[in-house]
Every structure is written in structure tokens, then in C-alpha cells.
Design an enzyme around this catalytic site. Structure first.
Site, mmCIF file in Angstrom:
data_model
loop_
_atom_site.group_PDB
_atom_site.id
_atom_site.type_symbol
_atom_site.label_atom_id
_atom_site.label_comp_id
_atom_site.label_asym_id
_atom_site.label_seq_id
_atom_site.Cartn_x
_atom_site.Cartn_y
_atom_site.Cartn_z
ATOM 1 N N ASP A 62 0.830 -1.206 0.000
ATOM 2 C CA ASP A 62 0.000 0.000 0.000
ATOM 3 C C ASP A 62 0.864 1.256 0.000
ATOM 4 O O ASP A 62 0.545 2.238 -0.662
ATOM 5 C CB ASP A 62 -0.964 0.002 1.196
ATOM 6 C CG ASP A 62 -0.252 -0.220 2.516
ATOM 7 O OD1 ASP A 62 0.665 -1.062 2.564
ATOM 8 O OD2 ASP A 62 -0.590 0.439 3.508
ATOM 9 N N ASP A 101 7.268 3.885 2.665
ATOM 10 C CA ASP A 101 7.571 5.071 3.476
ATOM 11 C C ASP A 101 9.095 5.136 3.669
ATOM 12 O O ASP A 101 9.802 5.664 2.817
ATOM 13 C CB ASP A 101 6.799 4.940 4.791
ATOM 14 C CG ASP A 101 6.970 6.134 5.698
ATOM 15 O OD1 ASP A 101 7.267 7.228 5.203
ATOM 16 O OD2 ASP A 101 6.808 5.986 6.926
ATOM 17 N N THR A 102 9.615 4.551 4.749
ATOM 18 C CA THR A 102 11.076 4.518 4.885
ATOM 19 C C THR A 102 11.712 3.554 3.884
ATOM 20 O O THR A 102 12.894 3.647 3.583
ATOM 21 C CB THR A 102 11.488 4.070 6.307
ATOM 22 O OG1 THR A 102 11.068 2.714 6.497
ATOM 23 C CG2 THR A 102 10.894 4.969 7.369
ATOM 24 N N THR A 109 10.437 -1.960 5.104
ATOM 25 C CA THR A 109 9.627 -3.159 4.910
ATOM 26 C C THR A 109 9.897 -3.771 3.541
ATOM 27 O O THR A 109 10.125 -4.981 3.411
ATOM 28 C CB THR A 109 8.127 -2.806 5.042
ATOM 29 O OG1 THR A 109 7.914 -2.204 6.319
ATOM 30 C CG2 THR A 109 7.250 -4.033 4.882
ATOM 31 N N LEU A 110 9.884 -2.920 2.554
ATOM 32 C CA LEU A 110 10.092 -3.424 1.187
ATOM 33 C C LEU A 110 11.507 -3.981 1.011
ATOM 34 O O LEU A 110 11.691 -5.037 0.401
ATOM 35 C CB LEU A 110 9.827 -2.301 0.184
ATOM 36 C CG LEU A 110 9.888 -2.694 -1.273
ATOM 37 C CD1 LEU A 110 8.979 -3.874 -1.571
ATOM 38 C CD2 LEU A 110 9.520 -1.508 -2.148
ATOM 39 N N LYS A 168 6.429 7.645 -0.639
ATOM 40 C CA LYS A 168 6.881 8.910 -0.041
ATOM 41 C C LYS A 168 8.374 9.027 -0.268
ATOM 42 O O LYS A 168 9.170 8.638 0.600
ATOM 43 C CB LYS A 168 6.630 8.884 1.471
ATOM 44 C CG LYS A 168 5.236 9.161 1.911
ATOM 45 C CD LYS A 168 5.253 9.232 3.442
ATOM 46 C CE LYS A 168 3.884 9.411 4.004
ATOM 47 N NZ LYS A 168 3.911 9.367 5.477
ATOM 48 N N ASP A 222 -4.173 2.521 7.870
ATOM 49 C CA ASP A 222 -4.867 2.786 9.131
ATOM 50 C C ASP A 222 -4.143 3.790 10.013
ATOM 51 O O ASP A 222 -2.975 4.105 9.812
ATOM 52 C CB ASP A 222 -4.994 1.481 9.934
ATOM 53 C CG ASP A 222 -3.668 1.081 10.573
ATOM 54 O OD1 ASP A 222 -2.646 1.035 9.844
ATOM 55 O OD2 ASP A 222 -3.634 0.824 11.782
ATOM 56 N N ARG A 234 -9.187 2.225 7.825
ATOM 57 C CA ARG A 234 -8.716 1.369 6.733
ATOM 58 C C ARG A 234 -9.728 1.277 5.599
ATOM 59 O O ARG A 234 -9.363 1.125 4.450
ATOM 60 C CB ARG A 234 -8.448 -0.059 7.228
ATOM 61 C CG ARG A 234 -7.134 -0.263 7.925
ATOM 62 C CD ARG A 234 -6.796 -1.745 7.967
ATOM 63 N NE ARG A 234 -5.876 -2.057 9.036
ATOM 64 C CZ ARG A 234 -4.551 -1.962 8.959
ATOM 65 N NH1 ARG A 234 -4.003 -1.541 7.836
ATOM 66 N NH2 ARG A 234 -3.789 -2.281 9.976
#
Ligand code: PRP
Length: 202
Positions: A124, A127-128, A131-132, A155, A183, A189
Site C-alpha cells: 500500500d 515510506d522509509t 519493509t520493502l 513517499k 490505518d 482502513r
């Protein structure tokens, strides 16, 4: 997505705000990306993915829980390329007061082997990028035939990790966003649009 002013997810840091019981009456936060814009962009992404995988027998879509579940379901239903849906769940942990960066750990793995498969990881938001980056490192060890990534939101101002994005829906500024799967303390959500959550609503 639940970002505090430091840009960290409160689910990641165990903030007391995350333990709040959702109020039965929730005001709607202001819209950043409309339902219409999302629908049009999802259609475009599906068309592009169909073209890119036109010669592939089967595409494995791996949705990253929880945030991707709405984007993945809309994207998957627009695809013509034969596909299988898998899910993976991770969580970030760490202490933002310490010098140590957050880490990511696996909560739930995919159900089937992806060795030799064409895999599209569906997020979804990036960001930093931690995770990916974690998931790309993990999944490449399973030796898929190919591994690409599709995220609805990115982002770039916040992304620290070196990650490869093959498809993205929208580039957004560093604001706190909810809706369409994202969320804040498990609220918002299922908003049908992407909203910017102002400080007074956190
Ligand atoms: C969100 C989102 C991504 C991740 C991106 O998940 O779904 O997986 O954060 O952040 P990063 O680029 O900084 O790593 P979250 O931790 O909020 O959990 P959830 O999807 O279960 O809500």
C-alpha cells in the site's frame, strides 16, 4: 498507515494511542486522493502490468498485510494475466528513542513456494522503505523467476532504504495518510479514498 511526527508507525512502537478503542462515530478526515483518482490509476497500473507480463503463464501477486488488502483486491480484479494471490505479513519493531534503527520481522509467510515463479509484491505504501527492502531481500532468496514491486503510494522524501519500485500509483509528500487499506490505530482502513489525517484527529 500510522505515522507519528517522527514518521514511525505507532503500531511499530507500541504507542498507547494504538490501544485506543475506536469511537463508534468517526469524523471523516480530509481527502488527499479521491476514489475516482484511485480507480483510474489502478486501471492504468493493471493495463501496464498486463502488458509487461503478457508472455507469462502465471503471475504470483503477494500482498503485504494488512495495508495492501484493498489495493491488491482491486488491482487483482482488473488484471487479465492469469494470477495467484498470496499474502505475507510483517511487522516493524524497535525503539525510536535508541540509536538502533527499526527492524522488520516476518509474521506470516506465503503459503506456496515461489521458486521459479514470476512474483509481484504489492504494497500500500513505501515510506522509509525498510519493509520493502526486507521483503525484497527475503523473497529473492527463494529464487523466483522474477521479482517486481507495485506500491500504491510512495513517499520519496522519507525513503531511506535503497529499494526498487517497478510500479507505483502516486507519489505523495510526507504527510500522515489513511484510508484505502491504510490505518491509524486500526481505524480508517475502509475509507474509500486516501485521506490526510490532521494532528487533531490522531
Ligand atoms: C505499513 C505499510 C507498509 C509499511 C511501509 O505497514 O503497509 O508495509 O508500513 O513502511 P516502511 O516503508 O517505513 O517500512 P504497517 O506497519 O503500518 O502495518 P499494517 O500494514 O499492518 O497497517
Amino acid at each position: 498507515m500510522c505515522l507519528d511526527m517522527g514518521g514511525m508507525s505507532c503500531s511499530k512502537i507500541g504507542s498507547r494511542r494504538c490501544e485506543a478503542v475506536a469511537s463508534p462515530v468517526m469524523a471523516a478526515p480530509p481527502q488527499l486522493i479521491s476514489e475516482t483518482e484511485i480507480r483510474a490509476r489502478v486501471d492504468q497500473l493493471a493495463t501496464q502490468i498486463d502488458e509487461d507480463y503478457a508472455d507469462v503463464d502465471l503471475l504470483v501477486l503477494i500482498g503485504v498485510l494488512k495495508g495492501s488488502f484493498i489495493f491488491l483486491s482491486d488491482l487483482a480484479r482488473k488484471l487479465s494475466v492469469p494470477h495467484r494471490v498470496e499474502f505475507i505479513a510483517v511487522e516493524s519493531y524497535g525503539d525510536r528513542q535508541s540509536e538502533q534503527p527499526e527492524s522488520v520481522r516476518l509474521l506470516m509467510d506465503v503459503r506456496h513456494d515461489i521458486g521459479g515463479e514470476h512474483v509481484l509484491l504489492v504494497e500500500d505504501i513505501v515510506d522509509t522503505g525498510r519493509t520493502l527492502a526486507y521483503l525484497q531481500r527475503l523473497l529473492v532468496t527463494r529464487r523466483p523467476a522474477s521479482l517486481k514491486t507495485c506500491t500504491l503510494l510512495h513517499k520519496p522524501d522519507r525513503t531511506e532504504e535503497s529499494v526498487t519500485l517497478d510500479y507505483w500509483g502516486f507519489t505523495i509528500p510526507d504527510v500522515w495518510v489513511v484510508g484505502y487499506g491504510l490505518d491509524y490505530a486500526e481505524r480508517y482502513r475502509t475509507l474509500p479514498y486516501i485521506a490526510e489525517l490532521p494532528p487533531e484527529m490522531r
